[in-house]
Design a protein around this motif. Structure first.
Motif, short mmCIF file in Angstrom:
data_model
loop_
_atom_site.label_atom_id
_atom_site.label_comp_id
_atom_site.label_asym_id
_atom_site.label_seq_id
_atom_site.Cartn_x
_atom_site.Cartn_y
_atom_site.Cartn_z
N MET A 34 2.85 8.26 4.69
CA MET A 34 2.55 6.96 4.11
C MET A 34 1.95 7.14 2.72
O MET A 34 1.23 8.11 2.45
CB MET A 34 1.57 6.19 4.98
N GLY A 35 2.24 6.19 1.87
CA GLY A 35 1.72 6.29 0.51
C GLY A 35 1.26 4.95 -0.03
O GLY A 35 1.62 3.89 0.51
N TRP A 36 0.46 5.01 -1.05
CA TRP A 36 0.04 3.84 -1.81
C TRP A 36 0.50 4.02 -3.26
O TRP A 36 0.31 5.09 -3.84
CB TRP A 36 -1.48 3.67 -1.77
N PHE A 37 1.06 2.97 -3.79
CA PHE A 37 1.45 2.91 -5.18
C PHE A 37 0.83 1.64 -5.77
O PHE A 37 0.38 0.76 -5.04
CB PHE A 37 2.98 2.85 -5.32
N ARG A 38 0.85 1.56 -7.09
CA ARG A 38 0.35 0.34 -7.71
C ARG A 38 1.17 0.03 -8.96
O ARG A 38 1.79 0.92 -9.56
CB ARG A 38 -1.12 0.45 -8.06
N GLN A 39 1.16 -1.23 -9.33
CA GLN A 39 1.86 -1.65 -10.53
C GLN A 39 1.06 -2.73 -11.23
O GLN A 39 0.78 -3.78 -10.64
CB GLN A 39 3.27 -2.16 -10.20
N ALA A 40 0.71 -2.45 -12.46
CA ALA A 40 0.01 -3.41 -13.30
C ALA A 40 1.03 -4.13 -14.17
O ALA A 40 2.11 -3.59 -14.43
CB ALA A 40 -1.02 -2.70 -14.17
N PRO A 41 0.71 -5.34 -14.62
CA PRO A 41 1.65 -6.09 -15.47
C PRO A 41 2.09 -5.28 -16.68
O PRO A 41 1.25 -4.71 -17.39
CB PRO A 41 0.84 -7.32 -15.88
N GLY A 42 3.38 -5.22 -16.89
CA GLY A 42 3.92 -4.51 -18.04
C GLY A 42 4.01 -3.01 -17.87
O GLY A 42 4.48 -2.32 -18.77
N LEU A 81 -6.67 2.59 2.29
CA LEU A 81 -7.02 3.15 0.98
C LEU A 81 -8.41 2.64 0.62
O LEU A 81 -8.59 1.46 0.35
CB LEU A 81 -6.02 2.75 -0.10
N GLN A 82 -9.37 3.54 0.70
CA GLN A 82 -10.74 3.22 0.30
C GLN A 82 -10.87 3.48 -1.19
O GLN A 82 -10.60 4.60 -1.65
CB GLN A 82 -11.74 4.07 1.07
N MET A 83 -11.26 2.47 -1.93
CA MET A 83 -11.35 2.58 -3.39
C MET A 83 -12.80 2.32 -3.80
O MET A 83 -13.34 1.24 -3.54
CB MET A 83 -10.42 1.58 -4.06
N ASN A 84 -13.40 3.31 -4.43
CA ASN A 84 -14.79 3.21 -4.89
C ASN A 84 -14.84 3.32 -6.41
O ASN A 84 -13.90 3.76 -7.05
CB ASN A 84 -15.63 4.32 -4.26
N SER A 85 -15.98 2.92 -6.96
CA SER A 85 -16.19 3.02 -8.41
C SER A 85 -15.01 2.41 -9.18
O SER A 85 -14.47 3.03 -10.10
CB SER A 85 -16.40 4.48 -8.81
N LEU A 86 -14.62 1.24 -8.77
CA LEU A 86 -13.44 0.61 -9.37
C LEU A 86 -13.67 0.27 -10.84
O LEU A 86 -14.79 -0.06 -11.26
CB LEU A 86 -13.07 -0.64 -8.58
N ARG A 87 -12.60 0.37 -11.58
CA ARG A 87 -12.61 0.13 -13.03
C ARG A 87 -11.63 -0.98 -13.36
O ARG A 87 -10.66 -1.20 -12.61
CB ARG A 87 -12.19 1.41 -13.76
N PRO A 88 -11.82 -1.67 -14.46
CA PRO A 88 -10.85 -2.72 -14.83
C PRO A 88 -9.42 -2.21 -14.90
O PRO A 88 -8.48 -2.95 -14.56
CB PRO A 88 -11.36 -3.17 -16.20
N GLU A 89 -9.23 -0.96 -15.29
CA GLU A 89 -7.87 -0.41 -15.37
C GLU A 89 -7.25 -0.15 -14.00
O GLU A 89 -6.08 0.20 -13.91
CB GLU A 89 -7.85 0.88 -16.20
N ASP A 90 -8.02 -0.33 -12.93
CA ASP A 90 -7.46 -0.24 -11.58
C ASP A 90 -6.80 -1.55 -11.16
O ASP A 90 -6.19 -1.63 -10.08
CB ASP A 90 -8.55 0.12 -10.57
N THR A 91 -6.92 -2.58 -11.98
CA THR A 91 -6.31 -3.87 -11.67
C THR A 91 -4.80 -3.72 -11.58
O THR A 91 -4.15 -3.23 -12.51
CB THR A 91 -6.67 -4.91 -12.74
N ALA A 92 -4.24 -4.14 -10.46
CA ALA A 92 -2.81 -3.99 -10.22
C ALA A 92 -2.46 -4.61 -8.86
O ALA A 92 -3.36 -4.95 -8.08
CB ALA A 92 -2.40 -2.52 -10.22
N VAL A 93 -1.18 -4.70 -8.59
CA VAL A 93 -0.71 -4.98 -7.23
C VAL A 93 -0.54 -3.63 -6.55
O VAL A 93 0.12 -2.73 -7.10
CB VAL A 93 0.61 -5.76 -7.24
N TYR A 94 -1.14 -3.51 -5.40
CA TYR A 94 -1.09 -2.26 -4.64
C TYR A 94 -0.10 -2.40 -3.48
O TYR A 94 -0.16 -3.37 -2.72
CB TYR A 94 -2.48 -1.90 -4.11
N TYR A 95 0.78 -1.41 -3.37
CA TYR A 95 1.82 -1.42 -2.35
C TYR A 95 1.65 -0.22 -1.42
O TYR A 95 1.38 0.89 -1.90
CB TYR A 95 3.19 -1.32 -2.99
N CYS A 96 1.85 -0.44 -0.14
CA CYS A 96 1.97 0.70 0.74
C CYS A 96 3.45 0.91 1.05
O CYS A 96 4.26 -0.02 0.94
CB CYS A 96 1.15 0.54 2.03
N ALA A 97 3.78 2.13 1.42
CA ALA A 97 5.17 2.49 1.65
C ALA A 97 5.25 3.62 2.67
O ALA A 97 4.28 4.38 2.84
CB ALA A 97 5.82 2.91 0.33
#
Length: 123
Positions: A34-42, A81-97
């Protein structure tokens, strides 16, 4: 049919944490990495993390190491997916696959995808 349903996204302040979940159905969960991917606008879709069917092996994109942790519960057919110390650049749609074989850091090796969950990190 196969369904992957993500949850846990939302709005969080920088430095905060979120835990994403992905519930799988319609497939033999332990046959798949299993994996996690993400996609931010643009931006193109990018690899975040992956975990082997057993959970014993994990992979992370370099920028996520130490902040993100992928795990799975095969009894619940769920990957997290545990996400800590989040940053503005982590903003995205997150997908599992789900991947039956191949390099799990590459999206073409995934045959099934969820609809995604939005993560927004405010500064």
């Amino acid at each position: 049919q196969v369904q992957l349903v993500e949850s846990g996204g939302g709005l969080v302040q920088a430095g905060g944490s979120l835990r994403l979940s992905c519930a799988a159905s319609g497939l033999t969960f332990t046959n798949y990495a299993m994996g996690w991917f993400r996609q931010a606008p643009g931006n193109e879709r990018e690899f975040v993390a992956a975990i082997s069917w057993s959970g014993r092996t994990t992979y992370y994109a370099d920028s996520k190491k130490g902040r993100f942790t992928i795990s799975r519960d095969n009894a619940k057919n769920t990957v997290y997916l545990q996400m800590n110390s989040l940053r503005p650049e982590d903003t995205a749609v997150y997908y599992c696959a789900a991947s039956y074989n191949g390099d799990t850091r590459v999206d073409v090796n995934y045959g099934y995808w969820g609809q995604g969950t939005q993560v927004t990190v405010s500064s």
